[in-house]
Design an enzyme around this catalytic site. Structure first.
Site, PDB file in Angstrom:
ATOM      1  N   LYS A  13       0.830  -1.212   0.000  1.00 37.66           N
ATOM      2  CA  LYS A  13       0.000   0.000   0.000  1.00 37.66           C
ATOM      3  C   LYS A  13       0.870   1.270   0.000  1.00 37.66           C
ATOM      4  CE  LYS A  13      -2.270  -0.930   3.831  1.00 37.66           C
ATOM      5  NZ  LYS A  13      -1.650  -2.205   4.272  1.00 37.66           N
ATOM      6  N   ARG A  88      -9.410   1.059   9.222  1.00 36.55           N
ATOM      7  CA  ARG A  88      -9.078  -0.309   9.601  1.00 36.55           C
ATOM      8  C   ARG A  88     -10.192  -0.984  10.395  1.00 36.55           C
ATOM      9  NH1 ARG A  88      -3.061   0.598   9.347  1.00 36.55           N
ATOM     10  NH2 ARG A  88      -2.003  -1.368   9.762  1.00 36.55           N
ATOM     11  N   ARG A 127      11.680  -6.575   4.594  1.00 33.33           N
ATOM     12  CA  ARG A 127      11.511  -5.209   5.099  1.00 33.33           C
ATOM     13  C   ARG A 127      12.097  -5.073   6.502  1.00 33.33           C
ATOM     14  NH1 ARG A 127       5.611  -2.359   4.906  1.00 33.33           N
ATOM     15  NH2 ARG A 127       5.348  -3.046   7.055  1.00 33.33           N
ATOM     16  N   ARG A 144      -0.259  -8.640  13.665  1.00 30.44           N
ATOM     17  CA  ARG A 144      -0.830  -7.609  12.784  1.00 30.44           C
ATOM     18  C   ARG A 144      -1.710  -8.247  11.705  1.00 30.44           C
ATOM     19  NH1 ARG A 144       4.222  -4.812  10.727  1.00 30.44           N
ATOM     20  NH2 ARG A 144       2.834  -3.330   9.691  1.00 30.44           N
TER      21      ARG A 144
HETATM   22  P1  AMP Z   1       0.863   0.595   9.303  1.00 28.64           P
HETATM   23  O1  AMP Z   1       2.132   1.340   9.049  1.00 28.64           O
HETATM   24  O2  AMP Z   1      -0.291   1.104   8.494  1.00 28.64           O
HETATM   25  O3  AMP Z   1       1.036  -0.898   9.166  1.00 28.64           O
HETATM   26  O4  AMP Z   1       0.453   0.870  10.829  1.00 28.64           O
HETATM   27  C1  AMP Z   1       1.331   0.549  11.885  1.00 28.64           C
HETATM   28  C2  AMP Z   1       0.561   0.477  13.191  1.00 28.64           C
HETATM   29  O5  AMP Z   1      -0.044   1.746  13.474  1.00 28.64           O
HETATM   30  C3  AMP Z   1      -0.588  -0.522  13.224  1.00 28.64           C
HETATM   31  O6  AMP Z   1      -0.155  -1.828  13.526  1.00 28.64           O
HETATM   32  C4  AMP Z   1      -1.452   0.073  14.338  1.00 28.64           C
HETATM   33  O7  AMP Z   1      -0.877  -0.170  15.613  1.00 28.64           O
HETATM   34  C5  AMP Z   1      -1.328   1.570  14.078  1.00 28.64           C
HETATM   35  N1  AMP Z   1      -2.339   2.042  13.109  1.00 28.64           N
HETATM   36  C6  AMP Z   1      -2.110   2.556  11.865  1.00 28.64           C
HETATM   37  N2  AMP Z   1      -3.241   2.895  11.252  1.00 28.64           N
HETATM   38  C7  AMP Z   1      -4.241   2.586  12.114  1.00 28.64           C
HETATM   39  C8  AMP Z   1      -5.664   2.671  12.053  1.00 28.64           C
HETATM   40  N3  AMP Z   1      -6.299   3.141  10.961  1.00 28.64           N
HETATM   41  N4  AMP Z   1      -6.375   2.268  13.144  1.00 28.64           N
HETATM   42  C9  AMP Z   1      -5.764   1.800  14.251  1.00 28.64           C
HETATM   43  N5  AMP Z   1      -4.424   1.658  14.367  1.00 28.64           N
HETATM   44  C10 AMP Z   1      -3.659   2.058  13.319  1.00 28.64           C
END
Ligand code: AMP
Length: 186
Positions: A13, A88, A127, A144
């Site tokens: 993404k 999410r 990564r 995750r």
């Molecule tokens: P990402 O970089 O999008 O994988 O996000 C890393 C972490 O940030 C996730 O594992 C969550 O802990 C938090 N996070 C990011 N976006 C959201 C969201 N829309 N809702 C809740 N937690 C989020």
């Protein structure tokens, strides 16, 4: 145009959002990036969410909705937002529809990047080695992925019912995936 890039962590993404920014002049709104920036800056919000990100679980809907709200005008001015890692949960998706609706705007397309689980695990291992992001370690990544399957994947029927969902094969070279995304946005 407002786009949601949808898919599990490491589906590509962020990479694809950056290409869309380059090519369409839109603004990437990544709640993950915003939260990591808060942590890096040592802000109160950063302190509050640090352990949550490290555990691989979701921060509260309220926190991420506030972050998106604060950045929406900037995206509108650029011609649209690419939502990356948001929404999410169903509550976030509903809040986003309301928020955009109140600004006479809407989500135009939801592009789901489909990547098989074996490829995801291989990508995340690479990564983790390249970037050393703590929550990319194999244990936390597993969590995750489970959170994605339990709390985020259920959004797919929500967007399908709105007629906005497009499925895109996320496997293979970045440029090939980018071409498929352009097709899905046409
Ligand atoms: P990402 O970089 O999008 O994988 O996000 C890393 C972490 O940030 C996730 O594992 C969550 O802990 C938090 N996070 C990011 N976006 C959201 C969201 N829309 N809702 C809740 N937690 C989020």
């Amino acid at each position: 145009m407002n786009i949601v890039l949808f898919g599990p962590p490491a589906a590509g993404k962020g990479t694809q959002a950056k290409l869309l920014v380059e090519r369409r002049g839109m603004v990437q709104l990544s709640t993950g990036d915003m939260l990591r920036a808060e942590i890096a800056s040592g802000s109160d919000l950063g302190k509050k969410v640090k352990d949550i990100l490290a555990a691989g679980i979701l921060v509260s809907d309220e926190i991420v909705i506030d972050l998106i709200t604060a950045n929406l005008a900037r995206a509108e001015a650029a011609g649209g937002a690419i939502f990356d890692g948001f929404p999410r949960t169903l509550a976030q998706a509903e809040a986003l529809d309301k928020l955009l609706g109140s600004r006479s705007s809407l989500i135009d397309r939801v592009v789901r990047l489909k990547v098989d689980e074996k490829a995801l695990v291989e990508r995340i291992e690479k990564r983790f080695q390249d970037q050393g992001r703590a929550d990319d370690n194999p244990e936390t990544y597993k969590e995750r992925l489970a959170v994605y399957n339990a709390q985020t994947a259920p959004l797919l029927p929500y967007y399908a019912a709105q007629g906005k969902l497009r499925e895109v094969d996320g496997m293979g070279p970045v440029e090939d995936v980018a071409t498929r995304i352009e097709g899905a946005l046409a």
